[in-house]
Design an enzyme around this catalytic site. Structure first.
Site, mmCIF file in Angstrom:
data_model
loop_
_atom_site.group_PDB
_atom_site.id
_atom_site.type_symbol
_atom_site.label_atom_id
_atom_site.label_comp_id
_atom_site.label_asym_id
_atom_site.label_seq_id
_atom_site.Cartn_x
_atom_site.Cartn_y
_atom_site.Cartn_z
ATOM 1 N N ARG A 12 44.183 -82.071 0.195
ATOM 2 C CA ARG A 12 43.285 -82.696 1.161
ATOM 3 C C ARG A 12 43.093 -84.171 0.823
ATOM 4 N NH1 ARG A 12 40.672 -79.263 5.015
ATOM 5 N NH2 ARG A 12 39.536 -81.161 5.522
ATOM 6 N N THR B 226 44.600 -76.607 -8.413
ATOM 7 C CA THR B 226 45.480 -75.463 -8.625
ATOM 8 C C THR B 226 46.915 -75.824 -8.259
ATOM 9 O OG1 THR B 226 44.687 -74.687 -6.480
ATOM 10 C CG2 THR B 226 43.840 -73.560 -8.426
ATOM 11 N N HIS C 90 32.396 -74.538 -7.560
ATOM 12 C CA HIS C 90 33.707 -75.188 -7.429
ATOM 13 C C HIS C 90 33.650 -76.705 -7.357
ATOM 14 C CE1 HIS C 90 36.065 -71.489 -6.621
ATOM 15 N NE2 HIS C 90 34.942 -71.068 -6.091
ATOM 16 N N LYS D 104 40.099 -87.826 -4.766
ATOM 17 C CA LYS D 104 41.458 -87.430 -5.161
ATOM 18 C C LYS D 104 42.393 -88.642 -5.262
ATOM 19 C CE LYS D 104 41.017 -82.841 -2.984
ATOM 20 N NZ LYS D 104 41.221 -81.854 -4.067
ATOM 21 N N LYS E 190 50.984 -75.062 -9.725
ATOM 22 C CA LYS E 190 52.140 -74.642 -8.915
ATOM 23 C C LYS E 190 53.331 -75.552 -9.167
ATOM 24 C CE LYS E 190 48.794 -73.067 -5.584
ATOM 25 N NZ LYS E 190 47.968 -73.409 -4.422
HETATM 26 C C1 8GP Z 1 37.752 -76.868 -5.004
HETATM 27 C C2 8GP Z 1 37.904 -77.916 -6.088
HETATM 28 O O1 8GP Z 1 37.808 -79.208 -5.517
HETATM 29 C C3 8GP Z 1 39.247 -77.748 -6.784
HETATM 30 O O2 8GP Z 1 39.331 -78.621 -7.858
HETATM 31 C C4 8GP Z 1 39.401 -76.318 -7.274
HETATM 32 O O3 8GP Z 1 40.677 -76.117 -7.803
HETATM 33 C C5 8GP Z 1 39.185 -75.346 -6.123
HETATM 34 O O4 8GP Z 1 37.897 -75.567 -5.543
HETATM 35 C C6 8GP Z 1 39.239 -73.905 -6.574
HETATM 36 O O5 8GP Z 1 38.337 -73.682 -7.596
HETATM 37 N N1 8GP Z 1 36.422 -76.981 -4.452
HETATM 38 C C7 8GP Z 1 36.182 -76.869 -3.163
HETATM 39 O O6 8GP Z 1 37.059 -76.727 -2.336
HETATM 40 C C8 8GP Z 1 34.778 -76.899 -2.787
HETATM 41 O O7 8GP Z 1 33.939 -77.068 -3.643
HETATM 42 N N2 8GP Z 1 34.513 -76.696 -1.494
HETATM 43 C C9 8GP Z 1 33.266 -76.491 -0.906
HETATM 44 C C10 8GP Z 1 32.127 -76.048 -1.669
HETATM 45 C C11 8GP Z 1 32.181 -77.406 -0.959
#
Ligand code: 8GP
Length: 837
Positions: free
Chosen positions: A568, A678, A374, A573, A682
């Site tokens: 966040r 995401t 992610h 961001k 929305k």
């Molecule tokens: C998030 C991404 O930042 C976001 O772009 C994406 O939409 C979301 O995941 C779902 O795929 N990533 C994280 O929150 C993340 O990587 N968190 C922890 C692993 C450190």
């Protein structure tokens, strides 16, 4: 099996097994019964919270009946199941969702009216289940909704934190964190005191040859912590499928609670042991896109993986199948690297407990797991120190070394003498101390690795996991672009829009097949339809304006352009880019005459989001937004032309109010840093337009809805590296308009300028890693274009409708079907009596 009732005695069960309410009268009966007996309250003592509790218990009963049937059906069908392992499930509220998914919200609304309550008031009593930080946790929640709605046999596994993500308050412009104790009364969970697993920590490994000459490896001593299962039903939309979310809670193992200590008066130390065990599932780590390597976090990870794996293996063994068949029965998806120890744990079970040979066991393991990445941010990639693992999980460390050896031998055979490659792909990083690279372990232990949007999936192949593409070839890596559930994010959050769409499309089928939205395109020139569309947006803005007034005391004009950035707070961001843009707008407005100012499109800039408690720079950004708001909102010359709002404690239930009310939302990360995003999906699905960079899923959204319907700006991901290099080695000059913003901040206009020094220095002195200065000019100009476009409401609404009509791709249903086909190889379970939604 031995605990089931004998066949000839099942008559009475069948006769009395509850069916669940269907009519308004039956619903009312259930609510009153629960309020009077389960809750021991009466009609003389029933507030909204009690009515919420009674209503939820009535719905929970209904869900659990379907849950039982679903579980039986899945067991008898004997099909492959998917287990989704995630440390975060950001579920939000359950009641509204349950009402809509089982199709009984109308019944509940009327029933509650008879009992003296309004359904909206009752729904808003519920405390969010906030067991997640942001995108990653909310994605897991959307996936559960889709898995159930599509009738896939699926379980979620996570931790039952006593404290979810902290509650945010703003005091004097600063973020303050308040603990979120959410379990006071949670009608949605079922404690399963009979479903427990003892999980071992510490100790040592004993290798010996037994009497029969067999090598035995045994992990001995250490301490045991008991995992108890808590189940929450996950209802599908318009189907009787109710899947299970199983969350583990920790307590000292009864074998471990030291009664001798207890009896000999060492009461305190006995209780301390107890508390130490309970600490494991006590609190969610509040970091988004950051890992800090704390021992307790590693304990959480192993505790949850071991309990879940034990549960999965136990279920598999009941089928009586042989181990070869395990991957035909079980798919396990790792939501990021947090559950990577599950790979090692399964290998341990197969080798140490079941006595399989290494290659055979490893083949089963790799066929079972899939891994989703992610993020490419280096600070978020998990690494655990070897000494830490050695101490906590001595047997697992041995297995990790063996996995690495086995893997590196394969690499050596294919790429002889490439020592550099070997050290680059080694699961063990040769640093001091040595570190285990969890992402590498996850790749090696899985059969598929996926990113979450096209750009992101390309980036992982060309940057952080490049060498693994060399080793395995490109086919091990794939893309599954994220999605969102239209049930919560359209039907529940924006009921009027959902209803309007249904009126044009002849029903609610689009909620199960979102591509049907394209049938809206013929109505794009329908005057009445457009009018109603605009009215709904306006009503949603009025609702948000009321929320703003109530929570901040600031009155905003619902006719103004609502510009929203909620997510966040993180430097990547770039909320700082947004607030600098707001300050620049303020400077511009101050330079205009009163006459000229009247011609400007009025705007409300709305921010929301939490900063990790230890993330100082993010907290500084929040502080600046609040201080800027104080000045601008109280400047009589500015009036309605500009307002700046920071909404406290952004969470799922607040998103359900905010998302439907935006005209423009901001998704403005430095290109190449936001894996997908995401919330962008929305907002567009709710008829809002987007200002964004060419990053994450913005790119695919553009492709779907058309370039003319989105406001893109900024540098491209392929140019980021050169620009960063230039900041250090070229003659780098900060954008002159941005410099004006910095000068105003430094003048003390927004209070003590030293509070914001680091934010400015990051750009002017420390290389502007996130390219704020490089993108400032095009950001501003794009905002000006937005002002112009908004003046033409006709054109704006056309863009809005066209975009919604083309958003079908971004449903999490599509996403789950892709995972099912390309990674999990599972089929939905046929359900005979599909209910009408
Ligand atoms: C998030 C991404 O930042 C976001 O772009 C994406 O939409 C979301 O995941 C779902 O795929 N990533 C994280 O929150 C993340 O990587 N968190 C922890 C692993 C450190």
């Amino acid at each position: 099996v031995e605990s089931s009732i004998p066949e000839h005695m099942r008559e009475a069960w069948r006769k009395y097994s509850p069916q669940g309410f269907k009519t308004k009268d039956e619903f009312e009966g259930e609510v009153v019964r629960h309020i009077e007996t389960t809750l021991a309250r009466s009609l003389f003592n029933c507030d909204e919270l009690a009515a919420y509790s009674g209503t939820s218990l009535a719905f929970r009963d209904r869900l659990i009946i379907d849950w039982n049937k679903t579980q039986q059906r899945q067991t008898f069908a004997d099909q492959k199941r998917i287990y989704y392992l995630s440390l975060e499930f950001l579920m939000g509220r359950a009641l509204d969702n349950a009402m809509l998914n089982v199709g009984l919200k109308g019944v509940a609304k009327e029933g509650l009216e008879d009992l003296g309550f309004r359904v909206e008031d009752i729904i808003s009593q519920e405390h969010d289940a906030a067991l997640g930080n942001g995108g990653l946790g909310r994605l897991a929640a959307c996936f559960l909704d889709s898995l159930a709605s599509l009738n896939y046999p699926a379980w979620g596994y996570g931790l039952r934190y006593r404290y979810g993500i902290f509650k945010q308050e703003i005091e004097n412009g600063y973020q303050v964190e308040i603990p979120d104790y959410w379990l006071d009364f949670n009608p949605w969970e079922f404690p399963r005191h009979d479903v427990t697993v003892d999980v071992q920590f510490y100790g040592w490994v004993n290798k010996y040859t037994d009497d029969e000459g067999k090598q035995v490896v045994s992990w001995q001593d250490g301490e045991l912590v008991t995992a108890t299962a808590y189940d929450a039903p996950v209802p599908g939309y318009g189907t009787p499928t109710v899947n299970n979310l199983r969350l583990w809670s920790s307590k000292a193992s009864s074998g471990e609670f030291d009664f001798s200590k207890f009896n000999s008066g060492e009461y305190e130390s006995a209780v301390a042991d107890q508390q130490r065990a309970e600490t494991i599932s006590a609190v969610l780590y509040p970091n988004d896109n950051l890992e800090r390597g704390k021992e307790l976090r590693l304990k959480q990870q192993y505790f949850w993986c071991a309990a879940s794996l034990h549960d999965i293996v136990r279920r598999f063994k009941k089928t009586g199948r042989t181990w070869d068949e395990f991957p035909d029965q079980v798919a396990i998806q790792l939501n990021d690297t947090h559950p990577t120890l599950a790979i090692v744990e399964l290998q341990r079970i197969l080798i140490d407990k079941e006595g399989l040979e290494w290659p055979k066991a490893w083949d089963i393991v790799t066929k079972t797991f899939g891994y989703t990445n992610h993020t490419v941010l280096p600070e978020a990639l998990e690494k655990w120190s070897v000494p830490l693992i050695q101490n906590l999980l001595p047997r697992h460390l041995q297995l990790i070394y063996e996995i690495n050896l086995y893997f590196l031998q394969q690499v050596e055979r294919r790429f002889p003498k490439d020592r550099d490659l070997l050290s680059r792909v080694s699961i063990i990083e040769e640093s001091t101390p040595k570190m285990v690279r969890m992402a590498y372990l996850a790749i090696v232990g899985s059969h598929k690795v996926n990113g979450v949007a096209e750009l992101h999936s390309d980036l992982i192949k060309t940057t952080i996991f490049k060498d693994f593409v060399t080793v395995y070839g490109p086919d091990k890596f794939t893309n599954v672009t994220n999605g969102i559930t239209p049930r919560r994010w359209l039907h529940q959050a924006n009921p009027r829009l959902s209803e309007l769409i249904a009126s044009k499309l002849g029903g609610y089928d689009f909620l199960k097949d979102l591509t049907l939205l394209n049938k809206l395109e013929p109505f794009i020139d329908d005057k009445d339809f457009k009018k109603e569309w605009a009215e709904i947006k306006y009503a949603n803005k009025v609702r948000l304006a009321q929320h703003i007034l109530k929570t901040t005391g600031v009155s905003v004009n619902p006719k103004a352009l609502f510009d929203v950035q909620v997510k966040r707070i993180h430097e990547y961001k770039r909320q700082q880019l947004n607030i600098f843009g707001v300050i620049h707008r303020y400077i511009t407005l101050k330079g205009l005459s009163a006459e000229e100012r009247k011609k400007v499109a009025p705007r409300v800039s709305i921010f929301g989001g939490k900063a990790a408690p230890g993330y100082w720079m993010a907290k500084t950004i929040i502080h600046l937004i609040n201080k800027v708001g104080e000045v601008i909102n109280n400047d009589p010359e500015i009036g309605d032309a500009l307002k700046v709002i920071f909404l406290e404690d952004y969470n799922v239930s607040k998103a359900e109010i905010i998302v439907p009310a935006s005209d423009i939302s901001e998704h403005i990360s430095t290109a190449g840093t936001e894996a997908s995003g995401t919330s962008n999906m929305k907002f567009v699905l709710n008829g809002g337009l987007v200002i964004g960079t060419l990053d994450g899923a913005n790119i695919e959204i553009t492709r779907e809805i058309g370039e003319q319907n989105i406001f893109l700006f900024g540098n491209l991901s392929e140019d980021v590296e050169d620009l960063r290099h230039h900041h250090f080695y070229g003659n780098y000059q900060v954008d002159s308009e941005l410099q004006k913003v910095f000068d105003l901040i430094k003048s003390g206009k927004f209070g003590d300028e030293s509070a914001f020094g680091a934010l400015i220095a990051a750009i002017t002195e420390h290389g502007d890693y996130y390219l704020v200065s490089d993108d400032f000019d095009s950001y501003r100009k794009t905002q000006d274009l937005i002002d112009e476009t908004f003046k033409n409401q006709e054109e704006w609404v056309t863009k809005s409708i066209t975009s919604v009509a083309r958003m079908g791709f971004f449903t999490s249903d599509r996403c789950i079907n892709e995972y099912a086909d390309t990674i999990w190889n599972i089929e939905p379970l046929a359900v005979a009596d599909e209910k009408e939604a």
